[in-house]
Scaffold this motif. Structure first.
Motif, PDB file in Angstrom:
ATOM      1  N   CYS A   1       0.906  -1.156   0.031  1.00  0.00           N
ATOM      2  CA  CYS A   1      -0.029  -0.049   0.009  1.00  0.00           C
ATOM      3  C   CYS A   1       0.853   1.251  -0.077  1.00  0.00           C
TER       4      CYS A   1
ATOM      5  N   SER B   1      -1.493   5.709   7.662  1.00  0.00           N
ATOM      6  CA  SER B   1      -2.326   4.649   7.004  1.00  0.00           C
ATOM      7  C   SER B   1      -3.478   4.421   8.235  1.00  0.00           C
TER       8      SER B   1
ATOM      9  N   GLY C   1      -4.479  -1.312   7.660  1.00  0.00           N
ATOM     10  CA  GLY C   1      -3.269  -1.547   7.033  1.00  0.00           C
ATOM     11  C   GLY C   1      -2.503  -2.637   8.075  1.00  0.00           C
TER      12      GLY C   1
ATOM     13  N   ILE D   1      -4.971   6.422   3.316  1.00  0.00           N
ATOM     14  CA  ILE D   1      -3.693   6.882   3.326  1.00  0.00           C
ATOM     15  C   ILE D   1      -3.185   8.352   2.870  1.00  0.00           C
TER      16      ILE D   1
ATOM     17  N   ASN E   1      -6.081   2.512   1.471  1.00  0.00           N
ATOM     18  CA  ASN E   1      -5.036   1.370   1.658  1.00  0.00           C
ATOM     19  C   ASN E   1      -5.676   0.101   1.275  1.00  0.00           C
TER      20      ASN E   1
ATOM     21  N   GLY F   1      -4.369   0.436  -2.884  1.00  0.00           N
ATOM     22  CA  GLY F   1      -3.425  -0.085  -2.099  1.00  0.00           C
ATOM     23  C   GLY F   1      -3.370  -1.709  -1.655  1.00  0.00           C
TER      24      GLY F   1
END
Length: 308
Positions: free
Chosen positions: A117, A147, A151, A209, A287, A291
């Motif tokens: 990501c 993030s 994540g 993000i 993300n 990502g």
């Protein structure tokens, strides 16, 4: 041609669940997942991966390597969402917009490694500038990124959403050993010949993000400024459906960057901010979208289209 069989190995993690949700109900593929009592059975997983046309691996790195090692059927194609193969010379990097020919390389590849990501944002900003010679390859790059906690995988989600969530820090910088596993990936696929300094963080929001890279214009070639950097990015991503470059005027009007603004989309927005002798590059994206799961499905669609 028969309908392709797509096997998701590891469909219970954050990325795997997102991919499963995106693919469920599609009529251009058959989706295979394993029931709970078979997910950790090496023999059953090996049978499933060797029976499919395309395998999507949503596993920890070592488990992803084991899954690939179990493949005996030469026709099986793989998209690996782990970081196990992102710098491997025999794997195709799954960032379709990083190069004009990359989408075609992905479409025809047997082994595709899905980008991380954070690297998606960093490479998205840096690679066009390095290729164009606007950034020297030995520039001392610093990358700061925050993030959403998704994540961090299931453990981070539980920490922020579970019974002890009130005791979880609302903001946490990590990777303080300066050896985050994304650094080699960013360096290799950006085209840098020096390790970038990467400082990641998690915030108390689920996904999204913001990634920023500061530049000192005095360290760049004469004549390189925010306008030239902006033009380079615009030209590189012209016509892209997923990577958007905000105009200098639009960026100038912003007073802040919300990491959540593109959540639940597969878009990534790039921005250039210019001040007194300095430029700030920025990327905003989900993300779990561009990502992670969004990129994996994008790569899957390229591979399926090539199969006819």
């Amino acid at each position: 041609m028969s309908t392709p069989l797509v096997f998701i190995d590891g469909d219970q993690g954050t990325t795997g669940l997102q991919i499963h949700q995106r693919l469920r109900g599609r009529d251009d593929l058959h989706l295979l997942t394993l029931p709970a009592d078979q997910r950790k059975d090496p023999q059953r997983r090996a049978e499933a991966i060797n029976a499919c046309d395309i395998a999507l691996l949503c596993l920890p790195d070592e488990a992803a390597r084991e899954a690939v090692a179990s493949i005996r059927n030469p026709a099986v194609r793989v998209i690996d969402a782990s970081s196990a193969h992102r710098t491997h010379p025999h794997w195709t990097y799954g960032f379709a917009q990083m190069d004009p020919q990359q989408a075609q390389r992905i479409a025809s590849a047997k082994r595709v490694s899905n980008p991380g990501c954070y690297p998606t944002g960093a490479i998205g900003l840096l690679r066009p500038l390095l290729q164009a010679g606007l950034l020297p390859k030995d520039y001392p790059i610093s990358i700061n990124a925050i993030s959403g906690y998704s994540g961090g995988g299931r453990a981070a989600v539980e920490a922020h959403e579970g019974p002890d969530a009130a005791h979880t820090a609302p903001f946490q910088i990590y990777g303080l050993g300066l050896a985050h596993k994304h650094v080699p990936e960013i360096q290799q696929h950006s085209g840098l010949n020096q390790r970038p300094l990467f400082v990641p963080a998690y915030g108390a929001f689920r996904q999204g993000i913001v990634l920023t890279i500061p530049l000192q214009l005095r360290l760049l070639a004469p004549g390189v400024d925010g306008t030239r950097i902006q033009t380079c990015l615009e030209q590189h991503y012209a016509g892209s459906e997923t990577v958007q470059v905000m105009s200098l005027q639009q960026a100038q009007a912003l007073t802040g960057l919300d990491p959540r603004v593109l959540n639940d989309t597969d878009a990534m927005r790039l921005m250039v901010f210019e001040g007194e002798g300095q430029v700030l590059l920025a990327a905003v994206f989900d993300n779990l979208g561009k990502g992670a799961a969004g990129a994996a499905v994008e790569n899957l669609n390229l591979m399926l289209a090539a199969m006819g």
